[in-house]
Design an enzyme around this catalytic site. Structure first.
Site, PDB file in Angstrom:
ATOM      1  CB  CYS A  75      -8.613  -4.281  -4.117  1.00  0.00           C
ATOM      2  SG  CYS A  75      -7.396  -3.010  -3.705  1.00  0.00           S
TER       3      CYS A  75
ATOM      4  CG  ASN B 201      -0.405  -0.127   2.533  1.00  0.00           C
ATOM      5  OD1 ASN B 201       0.646  -0.735   2.715  1.00  0.00           O
ATOM      6  ND2 ASN B 201      -1.074   0.424   3.521  1.00  0.00           N
ATOM      7  CB  ILE B 202       1.672   3.632  -2.339  1.00  0.00           C
ATOM      8  CG1 ILE B 202       2.529   2.416  -2.712  1.00  0.00           C
ATOM      9  CG2 ILE B 202       2.473   4.928  -2.490  1.00  0.00           C
ATOM     10  CD1 ILE B 202       2.852   2.311  -4.198  1.00  0.00           C
ATOM     11  CD  GLU B 203      -1.550   4.843   4.506  1.00  0.00           C
ATOM     12  OE1 GLU B 203      -1.092   5.711   5.277  1.00  0.00           O
ATOM     13  OE2 GLU B 203      -2.272   3.893   4.871  1.00  0.00           O
TER      14      GLU B 203
ATOM     15  CB  CYS C 256      -5.210  -1.345  -1.782  1.00  0.00           C
ATOM     16  SG  CYS C 256      -6.541  -0.502  -0.916  1.00  0.00           S
TER      17      CYS C 256
ATOM     18  CB  CYS D 205     -10.956  -2.074  -0.118  1.00  0.00           C
ATOM     19  SG  CYS D 205     -10.224  -1.466  -1.654  1.00  0.00           S
TER      20      CYS D 205
ATOM     21  CD  GLU E 118      -5.395  -5.878  -1.246  1.00  0.00           C
ATOM     22  OE1 GLU E 118      -4.817  -4.773  -1.166  1.00  0.00           O
ATOM     23  OE2 GLU E 118      -6.160  -6.316  -0.376  1.00  0.00           O
TER      24      GLU E 118
HETATM   25  N1  THU Z   1      -5.303  -1.374   2.436  1.00  0.00           N
HETATM   26  C1  THU Z   1      -4.711  -2.236   1.569  1.00  0.00           C
HETATM   27  O1  THU Z   1      -3.604  -1.993   1.080  1.00  0.00           O
HETATM   28  N2  THU Z   1      -5.379  -3.370   1.248  1.00  0.00           N
HETATM   29  C2  THU Z   1      -6.553  -3.756   1.796  1.00  0.00           C
HETATM   30  O2  THU Z   1      -7.036  -4.845   1.506  1.00  0.00           O
HETATM   31  C3  THU Z   1      -7.255  -2.880   2.734  1.00  0.00           C
HETATM   32  C4  THU Z   1      -6.603  -1.581   3.019  1.00  0.00           C
HETATM   33  C5  THU Z   1      -4.546  -0.183   2.852  1.00  0.00           C
HETATM   34  C6  THU Z   1      -5.072   1.133   2.398  1.00  0.00           C
HETATM   35  C7  THU Z   1      -4.507   2.068   3.459  1.00  0.00           C
HETATM   36  O3  THU Z   1      -3.176   2.406   3.103  1.00  0.00           O
HETATM   37  C8  THU Z   1      -4.468   1.214   4.708  1.00  0.00           C
HETATM   38  O4  THU Z   1      -4.532  -0.123   4.267  1.00  0.00           O
HETATM   39  C9  THU Z   1      -5.581   1.489   5.705  1.00  0.00           C
HETATM   40  O5  THU Z   1      -6.796   1.456   5.075  1.00  0.00           O
END
Ligand code: THU
Length: 133
Positions: free
Chosen positions: A90, A40-42, A51, A87, A53
């Site tokens: 994804c 995940n890259i915020e 996300c 989510c 995935e």
């Molecule tokens: N996130 C994912 O990378 N995959 C998931 O299946 C659910 C959520 C990440 C998004 C965000 O960076 C962090 O988790 C919190 O929501």
């Protein structure tokens, strides 16, 4: 399955998640045999966040992959593990490329502790490209 989950754990090490502190890694196995990693890259603006995935899918698709077998996912706050379901966004990306009856989503806590779900179980009534034709 062990190797795929190990790859997801490695991918998680690259997670950029300073806002949520929730670190996610994914490893996508293609029919070609190749495995693509994603984390995940915020973003400070929040909504551009990607996300793990989708990062894995987009890495694979951008390399020409189109046939996918399974994706392993690991996630949790620093120093702990949860079992996150993908989510809805994804799942929608997966539905574009994967057969809901055969594509496997591996929800892992570790190499020996995982559950396998079919995409169709997680997204039984997704929007698909068939309705556009
Ligand atoms: N996130 C994912 O990378 N995959 C998931 O299946 C659910 C959520 C990440 C998004 C965000 O960076 C962090 O988790 C919190 O929501």
């Amino acid at each position: 399955m062990r190797q795929l989950i190990e790859e997801a754990l490695e991918a998680r090490k690259q997670s950029y998640s300073p806002y949520s502190g929730f670190r996610v890694g994914a490893a996508l196995e293609c029919a070609s045999g190749k495995i693509y990693r994603g984390c995940n890259i915020e973003n400070a603006a929040y909504t551009p966040t990607n996300c793990a995935e989708r990062t894995a899918f987009f890495a694979a698709i951008s390399q020409g992959e189109r046939d996918f077998c399974r994706i392993a996912i690991v996630g949790g706050k620093e120093g702990q593990m949860s079992r996150p379901n993908p989510c809805g966004v994804c799942l929608q990306v997966m539905a574009e490329f994967c057969d809901p009856e055969t594509f496997e989503v591996v929800l892992a806590m570790g190499p020996e502790d995982y559950q396998v779900r079919k995409l169709g179980e997680l997204l039984p009534y997704g929007f698909t490209k068939e309705v556009l034709s």
